[in-house]
Structures are given as C-alpha cells and as structure tokens.
Write an enzyme that holds these catalytic residues in place. Sequence first.
Site, PDB file in Angstrom:
ATOM      1  N   CYS A  22      29.191  35.081  42.394  1.00 59.59           N
ATOM      2  CA  CYS A  22      30.462  34.410  42.064  1.00 59.59           C
ATOM      3  C   CYS A  22      30.617  33.066  42.761  1.00 59.59           C
ATOM      4  O   CYS A  22      31.405  32.233  42.326  1.00 59.59           O
ATOM      5  CB  CYS A  22      31.639  35.303  42.440  1.00 59.59           C
ATOM      6  SG  CYS A  22      31.488  36.924  41.711  1.00 59.59           S
TER       7      CYS A  22
ATOM      8  N   HIS B  91      37.705  31.080  41.306  1.00 60.39           N
ATOM      9  CA  HIS B  91      36.817  31.968  40.554  1.00 60.39           C
ATOM     10  C   HIS B  91      37.696  32.954  39.790  1.00 60.39           C
ATOM     11  O   HIS B  91      38.744  33.369  40.284  1.00 60.39           O
ATOM     12  CB  HIS B  91      35.895  32.693  41.545  1.00 60.39           C
ATOM     13  CG  HIS B  91      35.152  33.824  40.941  1.00 60.39           C
ATOM     14  ND1 HIS B  91      34.417  33.680  39.791  1.00 60.39           N
ATOM     15  CD2 HIS B  91      35.025  35.133  41.310  1.00 60.39           C
ATOM     16  CE1 HIS B  91      33.876  34.848  39.478  1.00 60.39           C
ATOM     17  NE2 HIS B  91      34.235  35.743  40.384  1.00 60.39           N
TER      18      HIS B  91
ATOM     19  N   ASN C  59      35.327  37.756  33.365  1.00 60.20           N
ATOM     20  CA  ASN C  59      34.685  37.246  34.581  1.00 60.20           C
ATOM     21  C   ASN C  59      33.237  36.864  34.258  1.00 60.20           C
ATOM     22  O   ASN C  59      32.392  37.736  34.078  1.00 60.20           O
ATOM     23  CB  ASN C  59      34.752  38.333  35.660  1.00 60.20           C
ATOM     24  CG  ASN C  59      34.080  37.919  36.962  1.00 60.20           C
ATOM     25  OD1 ASN C  59      33.385  36.906  37.027  1.00 60.20           O
ATOM     26  ND2 ASN C  59      34.287  38.714  37.992  1.00 60.20           N
TER      27      ASN C  59
HETATM   28  O1  UT7 Z   1      33.731  38.645  40.598  1.00 53.07           O
HETATM   29  C1  UT7 Z   1      33.294  39.585  41.482  1.00 53.07           C
HETATM   30  C2  UT7 Z   1      34.330  40.002  42.456  1.00 53.07           C
HETATM   31  N1  UT7 Z   1      35.021  41.123  41.912  1.00 53.07           N
HETATM   32  C3  UT7 Z   1      36.285  41.297  42.126  1.00 53.07           C
HETATM   33  O2  UT7 Z   1      36.912  40.493  42.767  1.00 53.07           O
HETATM   34  C4  UT7 Z   1      36.889  42.542  41.546  1.00 53.07           C
HETATM   35  C5  UT7 Z   1      37.993  43.048  42.400  1.00 53.07           C
HETATM   36  N2  UT7 Z   1      38.540  44.320  41.966  1.00 53.07           N
HETATM   37  C6  UT7 Z   1      39.197  44.502  40.786  1.00 53.07           C
HETATM   38  O3  UT7 Z   1      39.279  43.613  39.964  1.00 53.07           O
HETATM   39  C7  UT7 Z   1      39.890  45.825  40.573  1.00 53.07           C
HETATM   40  O4  UT7 Z   1      39.677  46.639  41.700  1.00 53.07           O
HETATM   41  C8  UT7 Z   1      39.462  46.602  39.302  1.00 53.07           C
HETATM   42  C9  UT7 Z   1      40.012  45.895  38.084  1.00 53.07           C
HETATM   43  C10 UT7 Z   1      37.962  46.712  39.208  1.00 53.07           C
HETATM   44  C11 UT7 Z   1      40.058  47.983  39.322  1.00 53.07           C
HETATM   45  O5  UT7 Z   1      41.460  47.892  39.396  1.00 53.07           O
HETATM   46  P1  UT7 Z   1      42.264  48.742  40.501  1.00 53.07           P
HETATM   47  O6  UT7 Z   1      43.661  48.406  40.300  1.00 53.07           O
HETATM   48  O7  UT7 Z   1      41.653  48.475  41.839  1.00 53.07           O
HETATM   49  O8  UT7 Z   1      41.993  50.201  40.015  1.00 53.07           O
HETATM   50  P2  UT7 Z   1      41.333  51.403  40.824  1.00 53.07           P
HETATM   51  O9  UT7 Z   1      39.867  51.197  40.946  1.00 53.07           O
HETATM   52  O10 UT7 Z   1      42.120  51.672  42.063  1.00 53.07           O
HETATM   53  O11 UT7 Z   1      41.581  52.570  39.850  1.00 53.07           O
HETATM   54  C12 UT7 Z   1      42.910  53.071  39.577  1.00 53.07           C
HETATM   55  C13 UT7 Z   1      42.801  54.109  38.493  1.00 53.07           C
HETATM   56  C14 UT7 Z   1      41.701  55.132  38.736  1.00 53.07           C
HETATM   57  O12 UT7 Z   1      42.142  56.377  38.243  1.00 53.07           O
HETATM   58  P3  UT7 Z   1      42.737  57.499  39.240  1.00 53.07           P
HETATM   59  O13 UT7 Z   1      41.651  57.780  40.230  1.00 53.07           O
HETATM   60  O14 UT7 Z   1      43.937  56.852  39.873  1.00 53.07           O
HETATM   61  O15 UT7 Z   1      43.048  58.632  38.327  1.00 53.07           O
HETATM   62  C15 UT7 Z   1      40.556  54.638  37.884  1.00 53.07           C
HETATM   63  O16 UT7 Z   1      39.679  55.664  37.483  1.00 53.07           O
HETATM   64  O17 UT7 Z   1      42.475  53.463  37.252  1.00 53.07           O
HETATM   65  C16 UT7 Z   1      41.288  54.070  36.697  1.00 53.07           C
HETATM   66  N3  UT7 Z   1      40.533  53.047  35.997  1.00 53.07           N
HETATM   67  C17 UT7 Z   1      40.790  52.745  34.722  1.00 53.07           C
HETATM   68  N4  UT7 Z   1      41.681  53.228  33.833  1.00 53.07           N
HETATM   69  C18 UT7 Z   1      41.690  52.682  32.586  1.00 53.07           C
HETATM   70  C19 UT7 Z   1      39.523  52.266  36.446  1.00 53.07           C
HETATM   71  N5  UT7 Z   1      39.103  51.451  35.469  1.00 53.07           N
HETATM   72  C20 UT7 Z   1      39.871  51.732  34.370  1.00 53.07           C
HETATM   73  C21 UT7 Z   1      39.921  51.228  33.067  1.00 53.07           C
HETATM   74  N6  UT7 Z   1      40.840  51.724  32.220  1.00 53.07           N
HETATM   75  N7  UT7 Z   1      39.104  50.257  32.651  1.00 53.07           N
END
Ligand code: UT7
Length: 335
Positions: free
Chosen positions: A115, A261, A291
Amino acid sequence: MIRTIIKSSGRYVPDRHVTNHELTKFMDTTHEWIVQRTGIEARYWVTEGDDIGTSDLALNAANIALERADWNPDELDLIVFATMTPDVNVPGSGTLLQNKLGAKNVPALDIRQQCTGFLHGLELCDAYIRSEKAKKILLVGAEYQSRYIELTTANRDTAIIFADGAGATCIEALETTDNIGFITSILHADGKYSKALKFGLPANKSGKPISTTIIENREHFPYMDGKKVFKLAVTLLPKLADALLKKAKMSIEDIDMFIPHQANLRINEAFREWMKIPEKKMYNNIQQYGNTTAATIPIAFDELIEKQMVKPGDTIMFFGLGAGLTWGGVIYKMI
Ligand code: UT7
C-alpha cells in the site's frame, strides 16, 4: 537547486465493473454491510480469462501519462514499478513494462511495498533526481489482485476490498529556486506486524515454492487481520501526519488536499476527524474503485487533476499504511 516534480499522470482500470450486489451471489455478504464497513460500492476487476498481466494495466496508464508529458518512452532514465501483484515473481513487472513501452535499454525496477509502494516510489524518484542520476522517471503503481481473490464466505473480508487498476506519473527534474515539487517525506516499516496482512506465495520455508501444506493452510490466498490493521492505521497515521508537517515546517492549514491510501473509508474519516480536516480537503474514491493497493494514490491524484480539484501552488499530503507493516507520507507542492 534541482527539484522533483510530477509533470503528468494517467490512470487505467479494467472494464469489468463489479458491484457489491454481484458479490452477494458468491458469499454471505450484503451491499449495506460492505458500504457501511468499508465505503466501497463497486470496483473494477480484470475479466477472468483475459490474457493480461499487471504490466498491461500499467502500460495503459503509462501511455496516458507519457502522452500528456509529451515524452517518448526511450527518453526515460528509469522506470519504477510499485506492485504487490507482479505479473510473475521473476522478472519484475518493471522490465515487462519497459519492453511493452519500447523503452529501449531504460533501467527498470520493482518496489514491493504494497500500500505504500507509490510513496516509496516518490521518495526514490526524488533521491535519483536530486543526486542527478535521473532527469525523467516513469513511476507507476499497478495491481491485478482479483486473480488472488477467492469468492467465498471464508475469504469475504479480502474479497470485498481488493481490486485492480493502475496509476502512472511522469516525474521530472526541474532547476528552480522555488520551494516546489517534492517537499519532504517520512517512511516507516515494522516487520513485527508482518503476519497481520500477508500473502504466502511463493514460499521458501517448505523448501518448495508451492507445497500441499501451503494449499491446506490456505496461504495461497491473501490473509488480513482487518481489525488489527485498522487499529494500527487510525493510531499511526495521525502521528505520521504530525511528524511530516513538523519536518516540512508547515501547519495543517498549509495542506490544500490530503490524498490518503484507499483501504477503508472509515480509516480515512477517522483520520480526518482526528486531525480536524474539512471534508473538502480530503479526497476519497474507494467508493468506486475499492482498494487497488499501490495504485490508489496515483489513481486519486490523476482524478483530482482531471476534476481540477488541485491547482498550481496547492500543497498535497499523500499518505498511507499497509502490509509489512509499512506506513508513510509525502508532502508535495504543485507547480
Ligand atoms: O490496504 C491494506 C490495509 N488494509 C486495511 O487497512 C484494512 C483494514 N481493515 C478493514 O478494512 C476492516 O477490518 C474490514 C473491512 C476488513 C472488516 O471490517 P470490520 O468492521 O473490522 O469487521 P470484523 O472483521 O470485525 O467483522 C465483523 C463481523 C464478523 O462477524 P461476527 O464474528 O461478528 O459474527 C465478520 O465475520 O462481520 C463479519 N464480516 C462480514 N459480514 C458480511 C466480515 N466480512 C464480512 C462481509 N460481509 N464481507
């Protein structure tokens, strides 16, 4: 004094426009979840089966930038190619692009800083130019990430985010007494977070580039501890911006446009609110592009130029954080 300036830019995305609704056919997710948690509404992916690589995406963006600069490819002193998804592991995509451009005998190198690849590229170009090793450099950031994406619920966190695209810039040496062009930069790495965002192929640790263990452990797909990376981003990026401003002897009001980014809209909004930056001074396009890793910043820059949202005399802060962990920023004054 020799200064480093961005003479022109160009961008390219493949034709396949993939909406969140389309992704719901393959995995348990919703348009609303994706928009709310990431800001992304759609992204561009290479059409499956198209016989192209990352260097082809870069070629399209590079041709636009070169034409706008009115440069022939063989006038270049250097090609710098930032990517985490090279066409093949060896040789680098820089050399493939050099050949496709017909940039005869021009040296080419790859930057594998994910990134922050484009930010590393800008700093490197500035070092080449100030040390008079180069006068004309093509710097591109390009990714073809969709081929590594598994369209399943297990990998939905990465599948919804990563996308394809390319951004290119023609970087030139300019003799001037004005404080313009590349002003300053800060880059950081902390490998203790290397496991937070990784892609395990090719791997030497098993003695083979591809082993059944790697496949069984699903290391052939990108892995991201999204929460951890998110927290690191919202903590480290404001500190980085403060340090960058201090180094440049500027205040936050001196920056006319922040180009972050594009990893997650919530990260950029948290940064903006923390730094008390007015909405109109920060540019986001993750909504339409997803992204594109090394390509996000040059794509955003090119869009801003096209929309005339930045003008000569404006000061820009480019910044970002990603796999490695690497993070950094560049302050640049438009000419
Ligand atoms: O460019 C590289 C650098 N990368 C970044 O900066 C990425 C940084 N992180 C993120 O963008 C976020 O952490 C994500 C978008 C990847 C995930 O979002 P989050 O708000 O952190 O979600 P989470 O991982 O805490 O997941 C919350 C819930 C989980 O379910 P439970 O365990 O609460 O039942 C996940 O399984 O959301 C679920 N989940 C989804 N649900 C629907 C994870 N991905 C999805 C999805 N659709 N695509």
